[in-house]
Design an enzyme around this catalytic site. Structure first.
Site, short mmCIF file in Angstrom:
data_model
loop_
_atom_site.label_atom_id
_atom_site.label_comp_id
_atom_site.label_asym_id
_atom_site.label_seq_id
_atom_site.Cartn_x
_atom_site.Cartn_y
_atom_site.Cartn_z
N PHE A 184 0.84 -1.20 0.00
CA PHE A 184 0.00 0.00 0.00
C PHE A 184 0.87 1.25 0.00
O PHE A 184 1.97 1.25 0.54
CB PHE A 184 -1.01 0.00 1.15
CG PHE A 184 -0.46 0.43 2.49
CD1 PHE A 184 -0.79 1.65 3.03
CD2 PHE A 184 0.36 -0.42 3.22
CE1 PHE A 184 -0.30 2.04 4.26
CE2 PHE A 184 0.85 -0.05 4.46
CZ PHE A 184 0.52 1.20 4.98
N THR A 201 6.85 -0.18 0.89
CA THR A 201 7.39 -1.47 1.26
C THR A 201 6.86 -2.55 0.33
O THR A 201 5.66 -2.59 0.04
CB THR A 201 7.01 -1.82 2.72
OG1 THR A 201 7.49 -0.80 3.58
CG2 THR A 201 7.61 -3.14 3.13
N GLY A 252 28.94 -5.14 25.20
CA GLY A 252 30.17 -4.37 25.20
C GLY A 252 30.69 -4.15 23.79
O GLY A 252 29.92 -3.94 22.85
N GLU A 306 4.45 3.60 10.26
CA GLU A 306 3.02 3.70 10.61
C GLU A 306 2.73 4.84 11.59
O GLU A 306 1.85 4.76 12.42
CB GLU A 306 2.50 2.36 11.17
CG GLU A 306 1.67 1.58 10.16
CD GLU A 306 2.58 0.87 9.14
OE1 GLU A 306 3.72 1.33 8.93
OE2 GLU A 306 2.15 -0.12 8.54
N THR A 362 4.93 8.41 13.49
CA THR A 362 5.97 8.67 14.48
C THR A 362 5.40 8.67 15.90
O THR A 362 4.18 8.69 16.11
CB THR A 362 6.62 10.03 14.22
OG1 THR A 362 5.61 11.05 14.39
CG2 THR A 362 7.20 10.12 12.82
#
Length: 401
Positions: A127, A162, A355, A379, A381
């Site tokens: 979409f 996407t 680390g 989708e 912020t």
């Protein structure tokens, strides 16, 4: 099964589905995820495995060849998949959003035409709402559709698509002033079009170009693209729902499902980060004992586990609210906001536990550290989620003075 992020009240079918997905993640995704991610390689073998499991039809009704499962089942599957590799969950997310929009808002002809093939994974959905200058302001959309006989002519540029290359069906949001006089509120003059195309890059149908993959910091493997429409002709029967001016509402309904998905992804990535952190802490020795026996590390693990559990609970609540047929924008916004923020924090804590080795590409936590930031913006912020939450709270707690 680990103690964290358990979900009460699941049916035997849901538990069986989740067990199958979890086994698939452990055997087929986790062992290859980091290598594929470093090569930015599309995980075709994994996608083929998801097809065999029937996951592309998970939420599609049985009458259209799907499994007819709930949003909760879907979200828990996404959580498991994201635990293995977040990019894979992105591959199925946009597919599910388009399938959901078709199920909820499509005409009978559109549902019968697309959903059976989407359930099999033969048609793959994406979409497209965002644009290069859009940001969070959906009302500023400039892509335009103009009626021309029995067709619409679409022009404009979309962004952050996407599955732009691998998809064969894209739900595209544009402005459509036809039937909506000047001065109409922007959100009432938007229309969603169902655009079929060939997979790949370049001109994928006359008037429609997918320029190529956007190179990203993380979230690799899945293709993120632009979409350019230049006099793209779409028949009128490909207006989602058969009526113009409904696109904004259709997209927002789909985005609510997407926000639950992003929350589930955050939960999955955070779970994996915790697993890596708690495992490494028991293997790494300093000052004559495993670092897990140092109080500072135990405090960190305690905080990480609590955040994993809290985010999971909110995600489950948002999914169940949507499944009940109730409005869930408040719950979805809260879940997306909390899960994405906690995911970032849990991943960073696991990174700190590792680390200097956390900075090495040989260790999985390095990949998670680059993936987590995407959830902060996907989708909507954190700031957008806070606006949604705040407005809904004021509706619920309106001062009666």
């Amino acid at each position: 099964m680990a103690r964290l992020a358990r979900t009460a009240g699941l049916t035997d079918v849901q538990q069986e589905i989740l067990s199958t997905v979890r086994d698939f993640v452990d055997k087929e995704i986790i062992p290859v995820a980091t290598e594929l991610e470093h090569r930015d390689e599309y995980p075709q073998a994994i996608v083929d495995g998801l097809k065999e499991l029937g996951l592309f039809g998970l939420m599609i009704p049985e009458e259209y060849g799907g499994l007819g499962e709930s949003l909760l089942t879907y979200a828990l599957c996404v959580e498991e998949i994201a635990r293995g590799w977040m990019s894979v969950s992105g591959i199925i997310n946009t597919h599910f959003i388009v399938a959901y929009m078709l199920k909820q808002h499509g005409t009978q002809e559109q549902r019968e035409y697309f959903l059976p093939r989407m359930a099999l994974g033969e048609v793959r959905g994406a979409f497209s709402m965002s644009e290069p200058a859009l940001g969070s302001d959906v009302s500023a959309i400039t892509s335009k559709a103009v009626k021309d006989g029995d067709e619409y002519v679409l022009n404009g540029q979309k962004m952050w698509l996407t599955n732009g290359g691998t998809s064969t069906l894209v739900a595209v949001l544009t402005r459509s002033d036809e039937g909506h006089p000047e001065g109409t509120a922007p959100h009432k003059s938007m229309t969603t079009f169902l655009v079929e195309k060939e997979p790949g890059f370049g001109e994928v149908r006359p008037g429609l170009t997918i320029p190529g993959k956007i190179d990203k910091m993380g979230y690799k493997g899945v293709d993120t693209t632009e979409l350019v429409m230049d006099d793209l002709r779409i028949p009128a029967n490909r207006v989602l729902g058969g009526e113009t001016g409904r696109g904004f509402y259709q997209m927002m309904d789909g985005v609510e499902v997407g926000r639950v998905n992003v929350a589930a992804r955050g939960c999955g990535v955070a779970q994996r980060a915790f697993e890596l952190g708690v495992s490494y802490a028991q293997q790494r020795h300093t000052f004559g004992k495993p670092i897990a026996q140092h109080q500072a590390i135990q405090f960190k693990l305690a905080e990480m586990a609590t955040k994993v559990e809290a985010a999971h609970a909110m995600m489950v609540n948002a999914a169940r609210k949507k499944d009940s047929g109730e409005r869930n924008d408040l719950e979805a916004g809260m879940a997306k906001y909390l899960a994405s923020e906690y995911c970032k924090e849990v991943v960073e804590d696991a990174f700190r536990i590792h680390g200097g080795y956390g900075f090495s590409k040989e260790y999985e936590i390095e990949r998670l550290y680059r993936e987590a930031p995407m959830l902060l913006i996907g989708e909507g912020t954190a700031e957008i989620q806070k606006m949604i939450i705040g407005r809904r709270l004021l509706e619920e707690y309106r001062f009666q003075g």
